[in-house]
Design a protein around this motif. Structure first.
Motif, PDB file in Angstrom:
ATOM      1  N   SER A 243      -5.160 -20.884 -26.607  1.00 44.82           N
ATOM      2  CA  SER A 243      -5.938 -21.351 -27.760  1.00 44.82           C
ATOM      3  C   SER A 243      -7.218 -22.055 -27.324  1.00 44.82           C
ATOM      4  N   LYS A 244      -7.137 -22.819 -26.239  1.00 45.07           N
ATOM      5  CA  LYS A 244      -8.333 -23.506 -25.753  1.00 45.07           C
ATOM      6  C   LYS A 244      -9.373 -22.527 -25.225  1.00 45.07           C
ATOM      7  N   LEU A 245      -8.917 -21.462 -24.562  1.00 46.96           N
ATOM      8  CA  LEU A 245      -9.858 -20.447 -24.091  1.00 46.96           C
ATOM      9  C   LEU A 245     -10.557 -19.770 -25.260  1.00 46.96           C
ATOM     10  N   ALA A 246      -9.809 -19.475 -26.317  1.00 46.79           N
ATOM     11  CA  ALA A 246     -10.404 -18.833 -27.485  1.00 46.79           C
ATOM     12  C   ALA A 246     -11.444 -19.735 -28.135  1.00 46.79           C
ATOM     13  N   ASP A 247     -11.115 -21.010 -28.310  1.00 46.00           N
ATOM     14  CA  ASP A 247     -12.073 -21.946 -28.904  1.00 46.00           C
ATOM     15  C   ASP A 247     -13.299 -22.119 -28.024  1.00 46.00           C
ATOM     16  N   SER A 248     -13.109 -22.162 -26.718  1.00 44.17           N
ATOM     17  CA  SER A 248     -14.237 -22.335 -25.812  1.00 44.17           C
ATOM     18  C   SER A 248     -15.152 -21.119 -25.828  1.00 44.17           C
ATOM     19  N   LEU A 249     -14.572 -19.920 -25.894  1.00 43.85           N
ATOM     20  CA  LEU A 249     -15.385 -18.702 -25.942  1.00 43.85           C
ATOM     21  C   LEU A 249     -16.223 -18.649 -27.212  1.00 43.85           C
TER      22      LEU A 249
END
Length: 479
Positions: A243-249
């Motif tokens: 989820s953090k990778l998705a938000d960061s992208l």
């Protein structure tokens, strides 16, 4: 002079020439002033610091109640094992070595089940093995006559050397490092201590029994009283990282192509999203440690015996490859070269589309880990991401070579309103485009790693309803 009673107190007033009265305040002495100064110092320095420390302590427990639960379980385990020392019948059964059971609880009780199991098994096995070898070495030494001291010294040297050297082997150190330490300690105590102790076998038997009692109490309490599983913590950590990778992208791409009029609240929210990949980059040690500890745990929840915990390490490594790509992607926003608005407009829609398709896959992977089910939408999402990659590659082939001049540089005849762009102006956005395409390829690798975990762990198939809803929209088969 007059007196006046106010609020239950008696105060002294003195009459002055203009007909009014003034309050008469007695002068304080030196000792009283010193007392007041010390009182204020104590209240300010000691009391305030104690209050601040208590608030901080309370906040730690409120933020993570599992720490409070762990402290309660340690206290319960020590209370139960202390019975063997206080009650005379139990104390006579284990002898003066009852304190070893208390020491065992102190050193092996950890915050999660996997760590406690690891230390308990290591301690029991290492104690039995070292005790047996120590007794054997003691017997050989007694049979050697005058060379008894030489045999004991050489055996201690050889076994200590071998056990210490084994701690440098990575695969051994990850699981049996604590056992090697206990082996060295126990073997040295038994072999060297047996030189002055007559009933060596009885002493070794009592110590092994007390250690078994301590480890049994630790295992029972840590498993049956509010258990904290290392495997569940690892599973949730991987899920949150997706989820953090998705938000960061999404945050990186939105920040690069955002409009000028952005509110402060939205800007702060975007900055928080941008830092998500840092959590993924810093979770290497935690994932490896939890995976090693989870291998010691029995079956629990949706995790069966011999669950493929090492596959989580591979998934974490694949996610960090994506995080490194996002780290470079975030640095594109700090380029000093300003990209023309026409170039941003040309790539903006395709970049946002690819970013959205990639983040949907990451969120679907997080949902897949959360539900431990094989996603029926993953093939369609991957197809959408690959289509967005192809569209962005086609957009990259049609980069505009000219842009409008600033209004102050346009001549009066208005014949030539365009100028050629240099490669230096297009290079930043071209770098961002290439990183997005590379990140999509790395996400595909992450999807394959999660699919392998789903096959090894026997994840359940998604609901038929969701599969039926997507039957009308099937991606073409790739050659």
């Amino acid at each position: 002079m007059a007196t006046k009673e106010e609020a239950g107190k008696l105060e002294w007033r003195i009459s002055v020439d203009n007909g009014t009265t003034e309050r008469l305040v007695p002068k304080s002495g030196l000792s009283e002033r010193i007392f007041l100064w010390l009182n204020g110092l104590v209240m300010k320095v000691i009391v305030e610091r104690v209050a601040k420390f208590m608030k901080k302590t309370w906040r730690i427990g409120a933020d993570d109640p599992a720490k409070v639960v762990h402290c309660l379980k340690v206290g319960l385990a020590l209370s139960l094992v202390s019975i063997f020392y206080y009650m005379r019948p139990l104390y006579d059964g284990v002898g003066g070595n009852a304190m070893w059971a208390i020491m065992t609880v102190v050193v092996v009780f950890e915050s999660n089940v996997g760590a406690t199991f690891s230390k308990c098994v290591n301690r029991v096995v290492a104690t039995i093995l070292a005790g047996s070898l120590g007794i054997f070495v003691h017997w050989v030494a007694t049979q050697s006559g005058k060379a008894e001291i030489f045999v004991i010294g050489c055996s201690v040297f050889l076994f200590a050397f071998a056990a210490t050297y084994s701690r440098f082997v990575p695969s051994f150190k990850a699981r049996f490092d604590y056992g090697a330490i206990i082996f060295i300690l126990t073997f040295s105590l038994v072999s060297v201590g047996g030189y002055r102790v007559d009933k060596l076998v009885d002493m070794a038997q009592q110590r092994i029994s007390t250690i078994a009692i301590g480890t049994s109490i630790c295992i029972i309490i840590t498993v049956f009283f509010c258990p904290i599983w290392a495997g569940s913590q690892l599973h949730r950590l991987v899920q949150r990282n997706f989820s953090k990778l998705a938000d960061s992208l999404d945050g990186c791409v939105e920040e690069y192509f955002k409009k000028k009029d952005v509110s402060e609240n939205e800007d702060e929210e975007t900055n928080m999203k941008l830092q998500g990949f840092n959590c993924v980059l810093n979770s290497t040690g935690t994932e490896e440690s939890m995976a090693n500890l989870a291998r010691w745990e029995p079956a629990h929840g949706s995790f069966n015996f011999r669950h493929p915990w090492q596959q989580y390490v591979k998934i974490g490594a694949a996610m960090r490859r994506c995080a490194y790509c996002l780290e470079n992607l975030s640095s594109c926003m700090n380029y000093e070269t300003e990209v023309p608005d026409q170039v941003k407009k040309h790539f903006g829609e395709a970049c946002v589309k690819l970013s959205s398709a990639s983040s949907k896959i990451l969120r679907e992977l997080a949902d897949m880990m959360n539900n431990t089910r094989i996603s029926s939408k993953m093939d369609f999402l991957v197809f959408d991401m690959n289509s967005a990659v192809q569209e962005l590659q086609e957009t990259l082939k049609t980069v505009p070579v000219k842009t409008n001049k600033p209004e102050q540089e346009v001549p009066n005849n208005k014949e030539d309103r365009t100028m050629s762009m240099s490669l230096h102006e297009v290079l930043p956005v071209a770098t961002l485009v290439s990183l997005l395409i590379e990140n999509a390829a790395r996400i595909q690798t992450t999807v394959d790693a999660v699919d392998e975990l789903a096959n090894l762990a026997d994840f359940k198939q998604d609901s038929k309803k969701k599969m039926g809803d997507n039957n009308a929209r099937q991606p073409p088969q790739s050659s």
